[in-house]
Motif scaffolding. Sequence first.
Motif, PDB file in Angstrom:
ATOM      1  N   GLY A  68       0.842  -1.189   0.000  1.00 36.74           N
ATOM      2  CA  GLY A  68       0.000   0.000   0.000  1.00 36.74           C
ATOM      3  C   GLY A  68       0.878   1.239   0.000  1.00 36.74           C
ATOM      4  N   LEU A  69       0.449   2.263  -0.712  1.00 40.64           N
ATOM      5  CA  LEU A  69       1.234   3.497  -0.829  1.00 40.64           C
ATOM      6  C   LEU A  69       0.565   4.614  -0.029  1.00 40.64           C
ATOM      7  CD1 LEU A  69       1.928   3.306  -4.664  1.00 40.64           C
ATOM      8  CD2 LEU A  69       3.387   2.514  -2.793  1.00 40.64           C
ATOM      9  N   LYS A  70       1.308   5.155   0.925  1.00 36.55           N
ATOM     10  CA  LYS A  70       0.810   6.235   1.781  1.00 36.55           C
ATOM     11  C   LYS A  70       1.737   7.433   1.699  1.00 36.55           C
ATOM     12  CE  LYS A  70      -1.731   4.321   5.587  1.00 36.55           C
ATOM     13  NZ  LYS A  70      -1.802   4.226   7.031  1.00 36.55           N
ATOM     14  N   GLU A  71       1.151   8.603   1.862  1.00 33.12           N
ATOM     15  CA  GLU A  71       1.951   9.828   1.903  1.00 33.12           C
ATOM     16  C   GLU A  71       2.243  10.161   3.367  1.00 33.12           C
ATOM     17  OE1 GLU A  71       1.840  13.618  -0.815  1.00 33.12           O
ATOM     18  OE2 GLU A  71       0.212  13.673   0.634  1.00 33.12           O
ATOM     19  N   ILE A  76       9.646  15.888   8.637  1.00 33.09           N
ATOM     20  CA  ILE A  76      10.202  17.162   9.102  1.00 33.09           C
ATOM     21  C   ILE A  76      11.705  17.136   8.859  1.00 33.09           C
ATOM     22  CG2 ILE A  76      10.579  18.656  11.098  1.00 33.09           C
ATOM     23  CD1 ILE A  76       7.962  17.535  12.245  1.00 33.09           C
ATOM     24  N   ARG A  77      12.174  18.034   8.004  1.00 36.65           N
ATOM     25  CA  ARG A  77      13.591  18.068   7.644  1.00 36.65           C
ATOM     26  C   ARG A  77      14.404  18.919   8.609  1.00 36.65           C
ATOM     27  NH1 ARG A  77      15.508  15.968   3.376  1.00 36.65           N
ATOM     28  NH2 ARG A  77      17.029  17.576   2.986  1.00 36.65           N
ATOM     29  N   ASP A  78      13.788  19.970   9.135  1.00 36.64           N
ATOM     30  CA  ASP A  78      14.514  20.872  10.021  1.00 36.64           C
ATOM     31  C   ASP A  78      13.495  21.633  10.856  1.00 36.64           C
ATOM     32  OD1 ASP A  78      16.582  22.227  11.176  1.00 36.64           O
ATOM     33  OD2 ASP A  78      16.986  23.546   9.473  1.00 36.64           O
ATOM     34  N   SER A  79      13.885  22.021  12.054  1.00 34.92           N
ATOM     35  CA  SER A  79      13.009  22.847  12.889  1.00 34.92           C
ATOM     36  C   SER A  79      13.874  23.826  13.675  1.00 34.92           C
ATOM     37  CB  SER A  79      12.168  21.978  13.827  1.00 34.92           C
ATOM     38  OG  SER A  79      12.997  21.235  14.687  1.00 34.92           O
ATOM     39  N   THR A 139       9.226  21.144   6.155  1.00 35.89           N
ATOM     40  CA  THR A 139       8.712  19.785   5.951  1.00 35.89           C
ATOM     41  C   THR A 139       8.613  19.468   4.470  1.00 35.89           C
ATOM     42  OG1 THR A 139       6.423  20.533   5.964  1.00 35.89           O
ATOM     43  CG2 THR A 139       7.341  19.866   8.070  1.00 35.89           C
ATOM     44  N   GLU A 140       8.583  18.172   4.180  1.00 35.87           N
ATOM     45  CA  GLU A 140       8.298  17.707   2.834  1.00 35.87           C
ATOM     46  C   GLU A 140       7.493  16.421   2.966  1.00 35.87           C
ATOM     47  OE1 GLU A 140      12.197  15.299   1.412  1.00 35.87           O
ATOM     48  OE2 GLU A 140      12.345  17.464   1.332  1.00 35.87           O
ATOM     49  N   PHE A 141       6.921  15.991   1.868  1.00 33.35           N
ATOM     50  CA  PHE A 141       6.091  14.796   1.874  1.00 33.35           C
ATOM     51  C   PHE A 141       6.733  13.730   0.984  1.00 33.35           C
ATOM     52  CE2 PHE A 141       3.300  18.180   3.136  1.00 33.35           C
ATOM     53  CZ  PHE A 141       2.533  17.595   4.128  1.00 33.35           C
ATOM     54  N   ALA A 142       6.614  12.489   1.416  1.00 27.90           N
ATOM     55  CA  ALA A 142       7.160  11.365   0.659  1.00 27.90           C
ATOM     56  C   ALA A 142       6.126  10.243   0.646  1.00 27.90           C
ATOM     57  CB  ALA A 142       8.452  10.867   1.285  1.00 27.90           C
ATOM     58  N   VAL A 143       6.079   9.499  -0.451  1.00 29.25           N
ATOM     59  CA  VAL A 143       5.199   8.336  -0.545  1.00 29.25           C
ATOM     60  C   VAL A 143       6.004   7.120  -0.091  1.00 29.25           C
ATOM     61  CG1 VAL A 143       3.834   6.889  -2.081  1.00 29.25           C
ATOM     62  CG2 VAL A 143       3.846   9.372  -2.385  1.00 29.25           C
ATOM     63  N   THR A 144       5.462   6.393   0.885  1.00 31.33           N
ATOM     64  CA  THR A 144       6.147   5.218   1.423  1.00 31.33           C
ATOM     65  C   THR A 144       5.343   3.958   1.122  1.00 31.33           C
ATOM     66  OG1 THR A 144       5.076   5.524   3.565  1.00 31.33           O
ATOM     67  CG2 THR A 144       7.255   6.504   3.278  1.00 31.33           C
ATOM     68  N   LYS A 145       6.065   2.837   1.027  1.00 36.92           N
ATOM     69  CA  LYS A 145       5.439   1.542   0.757  1.00 36.92           C
ATOM     70  C   LYS A 145       5.272   0.773   2.053  1.00 36.92           C
ATOM     71  CE  LYS A 145       8.343   0.018  -2.547  1.00 36.92           C
ATOM     72  NZ  LYS A 145       8.863  -0.889  -3.570  1.00 36.92           N
ATOM     73  N   HIS A 146       4.092   0.154   2.223  1.00 41.78           N
ATOM     74  CA  HIS A 146       3.799  -0.659   3.394  1.00 41.78           C
ATOM     75  C   HIS A 146       3.345  -2.033   2.906  1.00 41.78           C
ATOM     76  CE1 HIS A 146       3.905   2.883   6.028  1.00 41.78           C
ATOM     77  NE2 HIS A 146       3.427   3.504   4.965  1.00 41.78           N
ATOM     78  N   HIS A 147       4.091  -3.073   3.288  1.00 37.17           N
ATOM     79  CA  HIS A 147       3.719  -4.423   2.869  1.00 37.17           C
ATOM     80  C   HIS A 147       2.373  -4.798   3.475  1.00 37.17           C
ATOM     81  CE1 HIS A 147       3.888  -8.887   2.995  1.00 37.17           C
ATOM     82  NE2 HIS A 147       4.199  -8.663   1.731  1.00 37.17           N
ATOM     83  N   VAL A 148       1.465  -5.308   2.628  1.00 33.99           N
ATOM     84  CA  VAL A 148       0.121  -5.648   3.079  1.00 33.99           C
ATOM     85  C   VAL A 148      -0.065  -7.160   3.147  1.00 33.99           C
ATOM     86  CG1 VAL A 148      -2.342  -5.411   2.591  1.00 33.99           C
ATOM     87  CG2 VAL A 148      -0.804  -3.507   2.115  1.00 33.99           C
ATOM     88  N   ILE A 149       0.191  -7.861   2.026  1.00 35.11           N
ATOM     89  CA  ILE A 149      -0.097  -9.295   1.958  1.00 35.11           C
ATOM     90  C   ILE A 149       0.617  -9.907   0.755  1.00 35.11           C
ATOM     91  CG2 ILE A 149      -2.192  -9.049   0.563  1.00 35.11           C
ATOM     92  CD1 ILE A 149      -3.482 -11.190   2.410  1.00 35.11           C
ATOM     93  N   ASP A 150       0.811 -11.225   0.789  1.00 37.37           N
ATOM     94  CA  ASP A 150       1.390 -11.981  -0.327  1.00 37.37           C
ATOM     95  C   ASP A 150       0.350 -12.950  -0.882  1.00 37.37           C
ATOM     96  OD1 ASP A 150       3.819 -10.749   0.102  1.00 37.37           O
ATOM     97  OD2 ASP A 150       4.687 -12.432   1.171  1.00 37.37           O
ATOM     98  N   PHE A 151       0.426 -13.197  -2.192  1.00 40.86           N
ATOM     99  CA  PHE A 151      -0.447 -14.172  -2.849  1.00 40.86           C
ATOM    100  C   PHE A 151       0.395 -15.078  -3.733  1.00 40.86           C
ATOM    101  CE2 PHE A 151      -3.387 -10.682  -1.999  1.00 40.86           C
ATOM    102  CZ  PHE A 151      -4.456 -11.372  -1.451  1.00 40.86           C
TER     103      PHE A 151
END
Length: 71
Positions: free
Chosen positions: A9-12, A16-19, A30-42
């Motif tokens: 699954g792909l989530k945004e 936070i890069r600096d404060s 801040t910036e946004f990145a799309v990350t992958k999350h393993h859900v299931i295998d078939f």
Amino acid sequence: MEITIKIFGLKEQRIIRDSWLTSTGIESETEFAVTKHHVIDFNNEFDAMKFIAETDCDFEHGFEIIKTFKK
């Protein structure tokens, strides 16, 4: 040869890069990145596509399908 279909699954996510502290409070870069999350295998493509079609989930950027081969 064994075939595995991996569903991610792909989530945004906000990163936070600096404060820093200013006279008006804390500010951040801040910036946004799309990350992958393993859900299931078939073991076959039909079941993987059926899962995606029937799943009501919170992955706002959809799914990524990866087909792997193992001897």
